[in-house]
Design a protein around this motif. Structure first.
Motif, mmCIF file in Angstrom:
data_model
loop_
_atom_site.group_PDB
_atom_site.id
_atom_site.type_symbol
_atom_site.label_atom_id
_atom_site.label_comp_id
_atom_site.label_asym_id
_atom_site.label_seq_id
_atom_site.Cartn_x
_atom_site.Cartn_y
_atom_site.Cartn_z
ATOM 1 N N MET A 89 -21.539 -19.164 16.298
ATOM 2 C CA MET A 89 -22.776 -19.765 15.824
ATOM 3 C C MET A 89 -23.452 -20.984 16.557
ATOM 4 O O MET A 89 -24.558 -21.175 16.271
ATOM 5 N N GLN A 90 -22.352 -21.987 16.601
ATOM 6 C CA GLN A 90 -23.021 -23.148 17.145
ATOM 7 C C GLN A 90 -23.601 -22.803 18.586
ATOM 8 O O GLN A 90 -24.585 -23.610 18.952
ATOM 9 N N GLU A 91 -23.074 -22.139 19.424
ATOM 10 C CA GLU A 91 -23.379 -21.787 20.615
ATOM 11 C C GLU A 91 -24.911 -21.213 20.492
ATOM 12 O O GLU A 91 -25.955 -21.394 21.244
ATOM 13 N N MET A 92 -25.101 -20.229 19.708
ATOM 14 C CA MET A 92 -26.513 -19.408 19.490
ATOM 15 C C MET A 92 -27.424 -20.435 18.885
ATOM 16 O O MET A 92 -28.420 -20.482 19.502
ATOM 17 N N LEU A 93 -26.982 -21.457 18.149
ATOM 18 C CA LEU A 93 -27.586 -22.484 17.444
ATOM 19 C C LEU A 93 -28.439 -23.487 18.615
ATOM 20 O O LEU A 93 -29.452 -23.673 18.809
ATOM 21 N N ALA A 94 -27.470 -23.782 19.750
ATOM 22 C CA ALA A 94 -27.686 -24.706 20.845
ATOM 23 C C ALA A 94 -28.862 -23.878 21.636
ATOM 24 O O ALA A 94 -29.697 -24.517 22.112
ATOM 25 N N LYS A 95 -28.502 -22.525 21.986
ATOM 26 C CA LYS A 95 -29.408 -21.739 22.771
ATOM 27 C C LYS A 95 -30.607 -21.779 22.265
ATOM 28 O O LYS A 95 -31.830 -21.899 22.543
ATOM 29 N N MET A 96 -30.907 -21.595 20.790
ATOM 30 C CA MET A 96 -32.357 -21.546 20.085
ATOM 31 C C MET A 96 -32.787 -22.763 20.144
ATOM 32 O O MET A 96 -34.172 -22.961 20.295
ATOM 33 N N GLN A 97 -32.086 -24.049 20.124
ATOM 34 C CA GLN A 97 -32.633 -25.249 20.091
ATOM 35 C C GLN A 97 -33.335 -25.483 21.510
ATOM 36 O O GLN A 97 -34.396 -26.309 21.691
ATOM 37 N N ALA A 98 -32.323 -25.269 22.361
ATOM 38 C CA ALA A 98 -32.800 -25.288 23.802
ATOM 39 C C ALA A 98 -34.037 -24.420 24.183
ATOM 40 O O ALA A 98 -34.999 -24.968 24.865
ATOM 41 N N GLN A 99 -34.210 -23.389 23.296
ATOM 42 C CA GLN A 99 -35.415 -22.580 23.823
ATOM 43 C C GLN A 99 -36.732 -23.138 23.083
ATOM 44 O O GLN A 99 -37.859 -23.088 23.740
ATOM 45 N N LEU A 100 -36.215 -23.746 21.901
ATOM 46 C CA LEU A 100 -37.475 -24.658 21.379
ATOM 47 C C LEU A 100 -38.110 -25.533 21.908
ATOM 48 O O LEU A 100 -39.166 -25.876 22.231
ATOM 49 N N GLN A 101 -36.969 -26.104 22.600
ATOM 50 C CA GLN A 101 -37.574 -27.314 23.314
ATOM 51 C C GLN A 101 -38.137 -26.925 24.830
ATOM 52 O O GLN A 101 -39.109 -27.772 25.088
ATOM 53 N N THR A 102 -37.824 -26.135 25.331
ATOM 54 C CA THR A 102 -38.410 -25.690 26.534
ATOM 55 C C THR A 102 -39.911 -24.830 26.347
ATOM 56 O O THR A 102 -40.658 -24.945 27.156
ATOM 57 N N ASP A 103 -39.812 -24.199 25.289
ATOM 58 C CA ASP A 103 -40.872 -23.236 24.996
ATOM 59 C C ASP A 103 -41.421 -23.342 23.565
ATOM 60 O O ASP A 103 -40.922 -22.617 22.726
ATOM 61 N N PRO A 104 -42.038 -24.275 23.170
ATOM 62 C CA PRO A 104 -42.261 -24.374 21.723
ATOM 63 C C PRO A 104 -43.087 -23.328 20.978
ATOM 64 O O PRO A 104 -43.225 -22.931 20.004
ATOM 65 N N ARG A 105 -43.867 -22.548 22.052
ATOM 66 C CA ARG A 105 -44.811 -21.483 21.523
ATOM 67 C C ARG A 105 -43.937 -20.410 21.303
ATOM 68 O O ARG A 105 -44.102 -19.335 20.525
ATOM 69 N N ALA A 106 -42.530 -20.138 21.641
ATOM 70 C CA ALA A 106 -41.754 -19.154 21.256
ATOM 71 C C ALA A 106 -41.372 -19.048 19.789
ATOM 72 O O ALA A 106 -41.138 -18.094 19.031
ATOM 73 N N ALA A 107 -41.539 -20.170 19.347
ATOM 74 C CA ALA A 107 -41.098 -20.425 17.979
ATOM 75 C C ALA A 107 -42.126 -19.980 17.071
ATOM 76 O O ALA A 107 -41.974 -19.320 16.066
ATOM 77 N N VAL A 108 -43.502 -20.262 17.491
ATOM 78 C CA VAL A 108 -44.543 -19.726 16.825
ATOM 79 C C VAL A 108 -44.985 -18.396 17.034
ATOM 80 O O VAL A 108 -45.300 -17.499 15.838
#
Length: 111
Positions: A89-108
């Motif tokens: 879960m921590q690894e998945m959370l870290a991936k999600m946070q990394a994705q959000l930092q690299t591509d903020p539009r993906a969260a939207v």
């Protein structure tokens, strides 16, 4: 002619004197036999019973500790599983946070 013989009467019989002599001369032997044989047999039997009880108690404790050990192993296994799940879960959370930092539009967009 028939009559009465009183064994306890010293006028009729020497039984009282014989009994007294045998008891007085063999009393020490009787005490020694009682001590050596009867008491030692009792002591041996009592010690054997105590040993058997303690052996049964030890076996019971071994069985209980084996059950407890099995429960501990199960608990350790469950804890290890939960730790692995938390790690994933921590690894998945870290991936999600990394994705959000690299591509903020993906969260939207939700991707």
């Amino acid at each position: 002619q028939w009559g009465i013989v009183e064994v306890e009467n010293p006028d009729h019989c020497d039984f009282v004197k014989l009994r007294q002599m045998l008891i007085s001369t063999h009393m020490q032997d009787l005490k020694e036999v009682t001590s050596d044989v009867h008491y030692e047999n009792y002591r041996k039997q009592h010690i054997t019973q105590q040993r058997d009880r303690s052996t049964k108690e030890r076996m019971k404790l071994k069985r209980e500790s084996a059950v407890n050990l099995g429960q501990l192993e199960d608990t350790d296994f469950l804890i290890a599983q939960k730790d692995a799940e938390i790690q994933r879960m921590q690894e998945m959370l870290a991936k999600m946070q990394a994705q959000l930092q690299t591509d903020p539009r993906a969260a939207v967009n939700g991707t």
